[in-house]
Design a protein around this motif. Structure first.
Motif, mmCIF file in Angstrom:
data_model
loop_
_atom_site.group_PDB
_atom_site.id
_atom_site.type_symbol
_atom_site.label_atom_id
_atom_site.label_comp_id
_atom_site.label_asym_id
_atom_site.label_seq_id
_atom_site.Cartn_x
_atom_site.Cartn_y
_atom_site.Cartn_z
ATOM 1 N N MET A 128 0.864 -1.145 0.005
ATOM 2 C CA MET A 128 -0.025 0.146 0.030
ATOM 3 C C MET A 128 1.013 1.236 -0.007
ATOM 4 O O MET A 128 1.621 1.481 0.859
ATOM 5 N N LYS A 129 0.842 2.078 -1.031
ATOM 6 C CA LYS A 129 1.789 3.092 -1.054
ATOM 7 C C LYS A 129 0.949 4.412 -0.314
ATOM 8 O O LYS A 129 0.072 4.818 -0.452
ATOM 9 N N THR A 130 1.948 4.989 0.552
ATOM 10 C CA THR A 130 1.422 5.984 1.537
ATOM 11 C C THR A 130 2.319 7.306 1.004
ATOM 12 O O THR A 130 3.346 7.379 0.215
ATOM 13 N N LYS A 131 1.911 8.528 1.635
ATOM 14 C CA LYS A 131 2.570 9.591 1.278
ATOM 15 C C LYS A 131 4.030 9.639 2.091
ATOM 16 O O LYS A 131 4.170 9.080 3.076
ATOM 17 N N VAL A 132 4.771 10.296 1.406
ATOM 18 C CA VAL A 132 6.448 10.477 1.898
ATOM 19 C C VAL A 132 6.623 11.278 3.233
ATOM 20 O O VAL A 132 5.795 12.469 3.016
ATOM 21 N N VAL A 133 6.984 10.978 4.119
ATOM 22 C CA VAL A 133 7.247 11.710 5.474
ATOM 23 C C VAL A 133 8.595 11.817 5.900
ATOM 24 O O VAL A 133 9.125 10.622 5.797
ATOM 25 N N HIS A 134 9.315 12.914 6.196
ATOM 26 C CA HIS A 134 10.555 12.879 6.499
ATOM 27 C C HIS A 134 10.775 12.911 8.140
ATOM 28 O O HIS A 134 9.912 13.913 8.743
ATOM 29 N N ILE A 135 11.358 11.846 8.800
ATOM 30 C CA ILE A 135 11.640 12.080 10.189
ATOM 31 C C ILE A 135 13.132 12.270 10.393
ATOM 32 O O ILE A 135 13.985 11.208 10.049
ATOM 33 N N GLY A 136 13.674 13.466 10.530
ATOM 34 C CA GLY A 136 14.970 13.737 10.688
ATOM 35 C C GLY A 136 15.603 13.486 9.304
ATOM 36 O O GLY A 136 15.104 13.921 8.306
ATOM 37 N N ASP A 137 16.696 12.694 9.362
ATOM 38 C CA ASP A 137 17.256 12.439 8.158
ATOM 39 C C ASP A 137 16.733 11.038 7.384
ATOM 40 O O ASP A 137 17.334 10.611 6.424
ATOM 41 N N ARG A 138 15.779 10.439 7.930
ATOM 42 C CA ARG A 138 15.045 9.315 7.395
ATOM 43 C C ARG A 138 13.804 9.447 6.592
ATOM 44 O O ARG A 138 13.019 10.541 6.888
ATOM 45 N N VAL A 139 13.550 8.757 5.845
ATOM 46 C CA VAL A 139 12.213 8.850 4.733
ATOM 47 C C VAL A 139 11.403 7.630 5.112
ATOM 48 O O VAL A 139 11.937 6.557 4.850
ATOM 49 N N ILE A 140 10.306 8.028 5.060
ATOM 50 C CA ILE A 140 9.275 6.729 5.119
ATOM 51 C C ILE A 140 7.881 7.016 4.254
ATOM 52 O O ILE A 140 7.754 8.139 3.933
ATOM 53 N N GLY A 141 7.307 6.038 3.797
ATOM 54 C CA GLY A 141 6.295 6.019 3.069
ATOM 55 C C GLY A 141 6.741 6.324 1.689
ATOM 56 O O GLY A 141 7.928 5.894 1.257
ATOM 57 N N GLY A 142 5.694 6.074 0.637
ATOM 58 C CA GLY A 142 5.928 6.170 -0.628
ATOM 59 C C GLY A 142 6.813 5.042 -1.211
ATOM 60 O O GLY A 142 7.515 5.313 -2.165
ATOM 61 N N GLY A 143 6.707 3.815 -0.642
ATOM 62 C CA GLY A 143 7.659 2.853 -1.114
ATOM 63 C C GLY A 143 9.154 2.628 -0.596
ATOM 64 O O GLY A 143 9.813 1.915 -1.041
ATOM 65 N N ASN A 144 9.335 3.549 0.407
ATOM 66 C CA ASN A 144 10.511 3.657 0.927
ATOM 67 C C ASN A 144 10.726 2.327 1.913
ATOM 68 O O ASN A 144 9.529 1.840 2.340
ATOM 69 N N PRO A 145 11.950 1.892 2.125
ATOM 70 C CA PRO A 145 11.922 0.622 2.892
ATOM 71 C C PRO A 145 11.285 0.669 4.660
ATOM 72 O O PRO A 145 11.258 1.885 4.996
ATOM 73 N N VAL A 146 10.696 -0.283 4.991
ATOM 74 C CA VAL A 146 10.150 -0.213 6.345
ATOM 75 C C VAL A 146 11.204 -0.062 7.383
ATOM 76 O O VAL A 146 12.239 -0.744 7.331
ATOM 77 N N LEU A 147 11.068 0.957 8.140
ATOM 78 C CA LEU A 147 12.114 1.260 9.201
ATOM 79 C C LEU A 147 11.700 0.872 10.571
ATOM 80 O O LEU A 147 10.492 0.610 10.951
ATOM 81 N N ILE A 148 12.790 0.497 11.348
ATOM 82 C CA ILE A 148 12.663 -0.084 12.747
ATOM 83 C C ILE A 148 12.942 0.997 13.704
ATOM 84 O O ILE A 148 13.658 1.668 13.820
ATOM 85 N N GLN A 149 11.891 1.045 14.698
ATOM 86 C CA GLN A 149 11.648 1.791 16.005
ATOM 87 C C GLN A 149 11.876 1.046 17.194
ATOM 88 O O GLN A 149 11.263 -0.120 17.252
ATOM 89 N N SER A 150 12.295 1.595 18.164
ATOM 90 C CA SER A 150 12.298 1.211 19.638
ATOM 91 C C SER A 150 12.022 2.237 20.449
ATOM 92 O O SER A 150 11.874 3.441 20.103
ATOM 93 N N MET A 151 11.867 2.022 21.814
ATOM 94 C CA MET A 151 11.809 3.008 22.703
ATOM 95 C C MET A 151 12.562 2.968 23.935
ATOM 96 O O MET A 151 12.733 1.644 24.299
#
Length: 353
Positions: free
Chosen positions: A1-24
């Motif tokens: 499912m293609k979603t909108k591109v969003v920038h988080i700092g120097d990382r990019v998610i959405g729009g077909g970019n690789p799935v990124l790993i998050q922790s807390m």
């Protein structure tokens, strides 16, 4: 499912970019040195984005110093007090996580949104099955996938109505099948990037199973832009698990893959202990894209390890070093691990020539 591109700092998610790993982090954010130390260990494990709680003004202000010492984007987790959200943004948070419904009045939400808009940082709207609004619980007769989706879209709409759509949405439930259904529904109703996970999944063993099943079902449908494996364990374990899930689904390349046989009556070596030691060793070789086999039988080991780049097979006091199914060396059992490490070092050297 293609979603909108969003920038988080120097990382990019959405729009077909690789799935990124998050922790807390589970440190007190006010304790800068402890928080930075944990984040750096998570970075080394492969964490792409880190979330820190900001329950006090001291914690929100600590973000400024933490940011100077880390290398991945930081998300500030906010509940109830809109001033903490603003302070976190002003101190360098790359993204904030809020639930507009518990921030307070529209004016307070607007103050947060305006601050995020000024710096063009995304807002993650988070909805949890344990915090659904009373009217939705009454409408749906309890917690349901449909209720989760309606709640998330309603919360997102509050921010959208204030003229900002730099959003990420998360809907989480500890019920695996409910979470899967909710993500399937939500993905048809929004193009905002989705942060996915099975919340409160449990301890390391149980949580890994629930998270693997749930995330596997969700991600395999092309749903999800960032993930967290929520475990009652060291956060580093969350990152290791997330990486394995993505690699297993073919959504992330690189890193060492381990294949190991189950124990049986022919095993004459502590195969479980050996495999665990190998697993610890290969964490140091994430820059390699290789398959390592750990076998407990010198009779069948070479054949079973033929698809691996490198393998070891143990016997009664002796072991074999195997490459692509061919025995290249016979050596004492206590030299197997050092031989494996030496081979991995050589592979790294050849790669970096």
């Amino acid at each position: 499912m293609k979603t909108k591109v969003v920038h988080i700092g120097d990382r990019v998610i959405g729009g077909g970019n690789p799935v990124l790993i998050q922790s807390m982090t589970n440190t007190r954010t006010e304790d800068v040195s402890a928080t930075v130390a944990q984040i750096k260990s998570l970075e080394a494990a492969g964490c792409d984005i880190i979330r820190c709680t900001a329950p006090t003004m001291e914690a929100a202000r600590a973000i400024k110093e933490i940011k100077k010492q880390i290398h991945i984007p930081l998300v500030a987790d906010i509940h109830f007090d809109y001033r903490l959200a603003i302070a976190s943004i002003e101190n360098g948070a790359d993204k904030i996580r809020i639930n507009p419904g518990n921030i307070g009045s529209r004016d307070r939400v607007k103050a947060v949104v305006d601050c995020a808009k000024d710096r063009n940082i995304p807002i993650r709207v988070g909805v949890n099955s344990g915090s659904l609004e009373k009217d939705l619980l009454e409408k749906y007769g309890g917690v349901t996938a449909e209720a989760l989706v309606e709640s998330a879209l309603k919360e997102a709409a509050i921010i959208e109505d204030l003229g900002y759509d730099n959003l990420v949405i998360s809907i989480k439930s500890s019920d695996v099948l409910m979470a899967v259904k909710a993500h399937e529904l939500l993905s048809t109703k929004t193009d905002h990037p989705l942060h996915v996970g099975i919340t409160e999944a449990g301890t390391l063993k149980r949580g890994l199973i629930k998270s693997s099943v749930g995330l596997g079902l969700i991600l395999s449908q092309g749903i999800g832009d960032t993930i967290r494996v929520s475990l009652t364990a060291d956060p580093v374990e969350e990152v290791y698990a997330a990486r394995e899930i993505l690699k297993t689904l073919g959504l992330r390349k690189g890193g060492v893959e381990i294949v190991s046989c189950p124990t049986c009556g022919r095993t004459q070596i502590d195969l479980i202990g050996l495999a665990e030691k190998v697993e610890n060793i290969v964490h140091d070789y994430d820059d390699l894209d290789v398959k390592v086999a750990v076998m407990g039988c010198v009779v069948n080991g070479p054949g079973e390890a033929k698809e691996a780049d490198i393998g070891i097979a143990g016997g009664d006091g002796v072991g074999l070093l195997i490459k692509h199914g061919e025995i290249v060396k016979k050596l004492p059992e206590n030299e197997l691990l050092s031989a494996l490490r030496s081979e991995l070092d050589q592979m790294r050297a050849e790669k970096n020539k």
